[in-house]
Design a protein around this motif. Structure first.
Motif, PDB file in Angstrom:
ATOM      1  N   ARG A 494     -22.195 -23.287  41.950  1.00 22.11           N
ATOM      2  CA  ARG A 494     -22.796 -22.109  41.338  1.00 22.11           C
ATOM      3  C   ARG A 494     -22.915 -21.025  42.413  1.00 22.11           C
ATOM      4  N   PHE A 495     -22.542 -19.782  42.114  1.00 22.73           N
ATOM      5  CA  PHE A 495     -22.582 -18.731  43.123  1.00 22.73           C
ATOM      6  C   PHE A 495     -23.092 -17.429  42.504  1.00 22.73           C
ATOM      7  N   SER A 496     -23.506 -16.511  43.354  1.00 25.33           N
ATOM      8  CA  SER A 496     -23.795 -15.148  42.935  1.00 25.33           C
ATOM      9  C   SER A 496     -22.996 -14.205  43.808  1.00 25.33           C
ATOM     10  N   ALA A 497     -22.730 -13.019  43.264  1.00 26.88           N
ATOM     11  CA  ALA A 497     -21.917 -12.043  43.985  1.00 26.88           C
ATOM     12  C   ALA A 497     -22.302 -10.653  43.499  1.00 26.88           C
ATOM     13  N   PRO A 498     -22.002  -9.620  44.284  1.00 28.74           N
ATOM     14  CA  PRO A 498     -22.317  -8.268  43.833  1.00 28.74           C
ATOM     15  C   PRO A 498     -21.432  -7.850  42.667  1.00 28.74           C
ATOM     16  N   SER A 499     -22.020  -7.107  41.731  1.00 31.91           N
ATOM     17  CA  SER A 499     -21.258  -6.577  40.607  1.00 31.91           C
ATOM     18  C   SER A 499     -20.538  -5.312  41.032  1.00 31.91           C
ATOM     19  N   ARG A 500     -19.962  -4.632  40.087  1.00 32.93           N
ATOM     20  CA  ARG A 500     -19.198  -3.409  40.356  1.00 32.93           C
ATOM     21  C   ARG A 500     -20.040  -2.320  41.020  1.00 32.93           C
ATOM     22  N   ASP A 501     -21.385  -2.340  40.721  1.00 36.07           N
ATOM     23  CA  ASP A 501     -22.226  -1.283  41.286  1.00 36.07           C
ATOM     24  C   ASP A 501     -22.706  -1.600  42.702  1.00 36.07           C
ATOM     25  N   GLY A 502     -22.397  -2.804  43.191  1.00 32.17           N
ATOM     26  CA  GLY A 502     -22.767  -3.188  44.544  1.00 32.17           C
ATOM     27  C   GLY A 502     -24.216  -3.595  44.703  1.00 32.17           C
ATOM     28  N   ARG A 503     -25.027  -3.481  43.612  1.00 29.66           N
ATOM     29  CA  ARG A 503     -26.457  -3.801  43.692  1.00 29.66           C
ATOM     30  C   ARG A 503     -26.830  -4.994  42.826  1.00 29.66           C
ATOM     31  N   THR A 504     -26.401  -4.963  41.585  1.00 31.34           N
ATOM     32  CA  THR A 504     -26.753  -6.022  40.647  1.00 31.34           C
ATOM     33  C   THR A 504     -25.972  -7.290  40.983  1.00 31.34           C
ATOM     34  N   ARG A 505     -26.665  -8.419  40.993  1.00 32.50           N
ATOM     35  CA  ARG A 505     -25.993  -9.687  41.251  1.00 32.50           C
ATOM     36  C   ARG A 505     -25.488 -10.266  39.932  1.00 32.50           C
ATOM     37  N   VAL A 506     -24.256 -10.724  39.951  1.00 31.02           N
ATOM     38  CA  VAL A 506     -23.724 -11.486  38.823  1.00 31.02           C
ATOM     39  C   VAL A 506     -23.512 -12.918  39.285  1.00 31.02           C
ATOM     40  N   TYR A 507     -23.459 -13.825  38.321  1.00 27.02           N
ATOM     41  CA  TYR A 507     -23.437 -15.253  38.640  1.00 27.02           C
ATOM     42  C   TYR A 507     -22.220 -15.917  38.019  1.00 27.02           C
ATOM     43  N   GLY A 508     -21.813 -17.003  38.653  1.00 22.09           N
ATOM     44  CA  GLY A 508     -20.659 -17.719  38.161  1.00 22.09           C
ATOM     45  C   GLY A 508     -20.584 -19.123  38.719  1.00 22.09           C
ATOM     46  N   VAL A 509     -19.487 -19.790  38.390  1.00 17.19           N
ATOM     47  CA  VAL A 509     -19.229 -21.167  38.826  1.00 17.19           C
ATOM     48  C   VAL A 509     -17.798 -21.240  39.329  1.00 17.19           C
ATOM     49  N   ILE A 510     -17.604 -21.968  40.415  1.00 20.80           N
ATOM     50  CA  ILE A 510     -16.271 -22.187  40.956  1.00 20.80           C
ATOM     51  C   ILE A 510     -15.964 -23.678  40.888  1.00 20.80           C
ATOM     52  N   VAL A 511     -14.770 -24.008  40.372  1.00 20.56           N
ATOM     53  CA  VAL A 511     -14.350 -25.397  40.176  1.00 20.56           C
ATOM     54  C   VAL A 511     -13.080 -25.627  40.978  1.00 20.56           C
ATOM     55  N   ARG A 512     -13.097 -26.682  41.800  1.00 18.39           N
ATOM     56  CA  ARG A 512     -11.965 -26.995  42.662  1.00 18.39           C
ATOM     57  C   ARG A 512     -11.350 -28.331  42.259  1.00 18.39           C
ATOM     58  N   PRO A 513     -10.082 -28.562  42.600  1.00 14.63           N
ATOM     59  CA  PRO A 513      -9.452 -29.849  42.279  1.00 14.63           C
ATOM     60  C   PRO A 513     -10.056 -30.982  43.101  1.00 14.63           C
ATOM     61  N   THR A 514      -9.934 -32.202  42.595  1.00 13.38           N
ATOM     62  CA  THR A 514     -10.496 -33.348  43.311  1.00 13.38           C
ATOM     63  C   THR A 514      -9.779 -33.588  44.636  1.00 13.38           C
ATOM     64  N   ASN A 515      -8.528 -33.158  44.736  1.00 11.64           N
ATOM     65  CA  ASN A 515      -7.793 -33.322  45.999  1.00 11.64           C
ATOM     66  C   ASN A 515      -7.765 -32.015  46.803  1.00 11.64           C
ATOM     67  N   PHE A 516      -8.805 -31.235  46.662  1.00 11.31           N
ATOM     68  CA  PHE A 516      -8.879 -29.923  47.324  1.00 11.31           C
ATOM     69  C   PHE A 516      -8.716 -30.055  48.836  1.00 11.31           C
ATOM     70  N   ASP A 517      -7.866 -29.203  49.381  1.00 10.01           N
ATOM     71  CA  ASP A 517      -7.625 -29.150  50.824  1.00 10.01           C
ATOM     72  C   ASP A 517      -7.996 -27.742  51.298  1.00 10.01           C
ATOM     73  N   PRO A 518      -9.070 -27.576  52.052  1.00 11.00           N
ATOM     74  CA  PRO A 518      -9.508 -26.230  52.452  1.00 11.00           C
ATOM     75  C   PRO A 518      -8.499 -25.494  53.317  1.00 11.00           C
ATOM     76  N   ASP A 519      -7.504 -26.202  53.853  1.00 10.80           N
ATOM     77  CA  ASP A 519      -6.512 -25.547  54.694  1.00 10.80           C
ATOM     78  C   ASP A 519      -5.327 -25.005  53.897  1.00 10.80           C
ATOM     79  N   LYS A 520      -5.337 -25.235  52.579  1.00  6.78           N
ATOM     80  CA  LYS A 520      -4.270 -24.717  51.728  1.00  6.78           C
ATOM     81  C   LYS A 520      -4.753 -23.481  50.970  1.00  6.78           C
ATOM     82  N   SER A 521      -3.811 -22.728  50.441  1.00  6.55           N
ATOM     83  CA  SER A 521      -4.116 -21.530  49.670  1.00  6.55           C
ATOM     84  C   SER A 521      -3.944 -21.837  48.181  1.00  6.55           C
ATOM     85  N   TYR A 522      -4.906 -21.415  47.388  1.00  3.08           N
ATOM     86  CA  TYR A 522      -4.914 -21.776  45.970  1.00  3.08           C
ATOM     87  C   TYR A 522      -4.894 -20.552  45.058  1.00  3.08           C
ATOM     88  N   PRO A 523      -3.983 -20.530  44.071  1.00  4.58           N
ATOM     89  CA  PRO A 523      -4.077 -19.503  43.031  1.00  4.58           C
ATOM     90  C   PRO A 523      -5.419 -19.637  42.301  1.00  4.58           C
TER      91      PRO A 523
END
Length: 754
Positions: A494-523
């Protein structure tokens, strides 16, 4: 580094398939869903997932959380096999609209039919009883026949006609039907031949309506390969109001006295119908737009006028007279919940002459009290920069409700249960669910207990029985995720990030593969909905279907994000109103700003390869994304999109896009932007879509052809709006992203739904 060396295998697809929602039902044992309390009882039932499937369990709210099978699953499965000739797995039974009447005595829907099982005998209801409505005392059934309303005495079978003069264009006690069953297609849960009455508590009267359709607009559903077996295409015509339609179908309310047979018109203008169905709630509905006083002397009606910017609560006398209790108007819609998909949050407390009214008049969703008899505003029970979500119980001098954003130190979307005194004497809301998670709560009818199912996206769901004071009785069940985590699965983030106005925080979720390799680049793939009545990013694992759908796609070498931008619900009214008359926005600028912020934190996200998919409102939003933001979104898979809001259902569009219809409808139509297409676009639609007509996608296809744009189109014969969860559609979605976003050829693979 990119994943140029990746070769997609059958094993990759099999791993992805293992995370699809119907596969996960047995991979996460201990999940409690479908909680229901027996009327006037402390008994409750629920569905409990197991490693073999699931069981329906029953228990009594007391000092214990022990539970047992609600019925003989093996016996019922065998009876259904004998009655239907179909294969029925006792560990995977799927009855719906269950009415549990006692030990091995239940009524339920199965395969579009209504059944009763007494532990040994299985009986299928006739059509009139299946769609009829039983009186509260159980002695009568109201049903419709030949456009009129009838009643049958259960004990004697004696029938009596209550209305006369009903005809095809002016009928009593019935609904505007969905077209699916007329098309020979499955239509469970869709309005069809349902009887629409609201019985008084003492069973002496009922409220019903006469529906008039003269002059109302229709849609024609074309069936290229009809289920009848005809080689000629067939057509089904049905009422489907479009934004701005005039006239609309209407429902004129009447009250019928069962003893005298008198029919009394209700003294309010006919209700306009914006979609198929009926304004009268069903016996198991949480809509509460109409309800009787407990003594049966009058009833209450909540009316939203066209455009949803004006709401009125009426009291209707048994003589048909009406008076206004509360009336509210605003420049933007007046809602009775943070979400139009949520229950109506208004209540009447008759023994205290109180009306509990929900309003966002101060910018946040809060509770107010009025004197029912005079309509006088008494008090504002809640206030502050947080919002009441659902009112769940009123009794013992308290209002019990879930709320979001009350604790400024935590995620503003986390739901917790609170209570306040109805007399306004509370110093502030009293927290009843301090456990660390977002809480979904179900109250016992008498208010003595509630069940809270709570979790986070990184915390397994727990179902807990709690006294109304907040004292925990104990855990009913807890989801076991050990097998998943041992296989390499990691919790979503679960994460938060700035919205388009740079002030309001919006929230979301990021899902990664079970074989995720942090040294690779992912679409990156954006899973979008964009309809302002619901959030897309789960707060807890109780919202698992969207998580598992995202996880399945992630297994193919993608990172999937789910984001709730400006204009979505469960924040302030100002936050939500960004989407009003502005559905084309869909929060997409906030999705883009959030992903760019994530890229700073996680350099392995490849924002040169961003895809997007969605269904229904998400079909519109995903297509709008690739047309309005072609510099960012490169691949889109769009399902059943309402691409031109002029051709979508009036009830939803007029609420969010505004009424009267204006130029902004055309400006925000995807066909208007067809010439901007640069990336790869797959449009999918069911030919028999009852909710968003297929013409919406074909109109966009016509505009893309006129603009000389390459795109892909998949029309599914005999498929309804629910086609997005079909295995074939899922596999085509996966293939499209693998081929055009990852840049590789997918393997030959078929998904099979159990």
């Amino acid at each position: 580094m990119h994943q140029e060396d990746v070769i997609y295998s059958v094993e990759d697809y099999a791993r992805a398939e293992s995370f699809l929602p119907w596969q996960m039902e047995t991979r996460v044992p201990g999940e409690v869903t479908e909680i229901a309390w027996m009327p006037g009882s402390a008994r409750y039932r629920f569905k409990l997932s197991t490693q073999e499937g699931w069981r329906y369990r029953i228990a009594v709210a007391s000092a214990s959380t022990e539970h047992r099978d609600a019925f003989d699953h093996e016996g019922l499965a065998a009876a259904l096999v004998e009655a239907t000739g179909e294969k029925v797995d006792p560990s995977r039974l799927k009855p719906t609209r269950i009415d549990y009447r006692g030990a091995d005595d239940l009524e339920f829907d199965f395969n579009d039919a209504r059944w009763r099982w007494d532990g040994s005998d299985l009986r299928q209801f006739n059509e009139e009883d299946q769609f009829g409505v039983r009186s509260p005392d159980g002695t009568k059934i109201a049903f419709n026949r030949d456009h009129d309303l009838w009643v049958r005495e259960v004990a004697t079978g004696i029938e009596r006609r209550l209305t006369r003069g009903g005809k095809e264009a002016s009928f009593y006690g019935a609904v505007l039907p969905s077209p699916l069953r007329a098309a020979g297609l499955p239509g469970a849960g869709q309005p069809w031949k349902d009887t629409k009455v609201l019985w008084s508590p003492d069973s002496s009267r009922l409220l019903t309506h006469r529906v008039d359709t003269a002059g109302a607009g229709t849609i024609t559903m074309s069936l290229s390969t009809p289920r009848s077996g005809s080689i000629r295409p067939e057509a089904v015509e049905y009422f489907y109001p479009l934004p701005g339609d005039d006239p609309l179908p209407t429902a004129t309310l009447v009250i019928i006295d069962l003893a005298s047979g008198d029919i009394t018109p209700v003294d309010i203008a006919p209700l306009e119908l914006y979609y198929y169905g009926s304004p009268i709630p069903g016996p198991d509905s949480s809509s509460r737009s109409m309800w009787w006083r407990q003594d049966g002397s009058s009833l209450y009606l909540l009316r939203l006028f066209r455009g949803d910017r004006h709401a009125t609560l009426y009291e209707i006398g048994a003589d048909g007279s009406s008076r206004v209790i509360v009336d509210e108007e605003a420049e933007t819609p007046v809602d009775s919940n943070l979400s139009t998909s949520g229950p109506v949050n208004h209540r009447t407390i008759d023994d205290q002459d109180l009306t509990l009214w929900y309003s966002q008049r101060d910018g946040w969703g809060h509770l107010y009290t009025y004197r029912t008899s005079t309509g006088t505003l008494l008090d504002q029970l809640t206030s502050g920069e947080w919002a009441v979500a659902d009112v769940l119980h009123v009794g013992e001098g308290y209002a019990y409700f879930t709320a979001v954003g009350k604790d400024v130190s935590e995620d503003p979307y986390l739901r917790r249960l609170y209570r306040v005194r109805l007399d306004g004497s509370s110093a502030g809301p009293e927290l009843l669910t301090p456990q660390d998670g977002s809480h979904e709560v179900s109250f016992a009818p008498d208010g003595g207990y509630f069940i809270s199912t709570w979790s986070k996206v990184d915390r397994a769901p727990v179902a807990e029985l709690v006294r109304s004071s907040g004292e925990s009785v104990g855990v009913i069940a807890e989801v076991d995720l050990s097998a998943l985590t041992e296989s390499g699965w990691q919790f979503p983030e679960r994460f938060s990030a700035p919205s388009r106005d740079g002030r309001t925080r919006v929230y979301g979720v990021i899902v990664r593969p079970t074989n995720f390799d942090p040294d690779k680049s992912y679409p990156v793939i954006d899973s979008v909905y964009g309809g302002p009545q619901m959030n897309q990013a789960p707060v807890g694992l109780t919202e698992a279907a969207r998580i598992w759908t995202a996880q399945a796609i992630a297994e193919l070498g993608f990172v999937v994000v789910l984001i709730d931008g400006l204009g979505m619900p469960y924040r302030s009214k100002e936050f939500r109103d960004v989407s009003y008359r502005n559905l084309g926005d869909a929060g997409l600028p906030d999705h883009i700003s959030a992903m760019r912020d994530l890229k700073v934190r996680y350099p392995n996200l490849d924002l040169d390869r961003v895809g997007i998919f969605g269904h229904s409102a998400g079909g519109y939003a995903s297509t709008h994304a690739i047309l309005a933001h072609p510099e960012f979104y490169k691949v889109c898979v769009s399902g059943a999109g309402n691409h031109d809001h002029r051709t979508d259902k009036a009830w939803w569009i007029e609420r969010y896009q505004g009424w009267p219809v204006g130029d902004h409808y055309i400006e925000q139509a995807n066909r208007t932007l067809a010439g901007r297409l640069q990336g790869k676009l797959l449009l999918i639609h069911g030919e028999a879509d009852e909710n968003v007509p297929v013409a919406s996608t074909l109109s966009l296809a016509d505009a893309l052809i006129a603009a000389d744009k390459d795109f892909d189109l998949l029309i599914l014969p005999n498929r309804s709006h629910a086609c997005g969860s079909e295995p074939y559609v899922i596999r085509r979605r996966w293939d499209y992203f693998v081929r055009h976003l990852a840049g590789h050829e997918p393997p030959s693979y078929s998904i099979r739904k159990s």
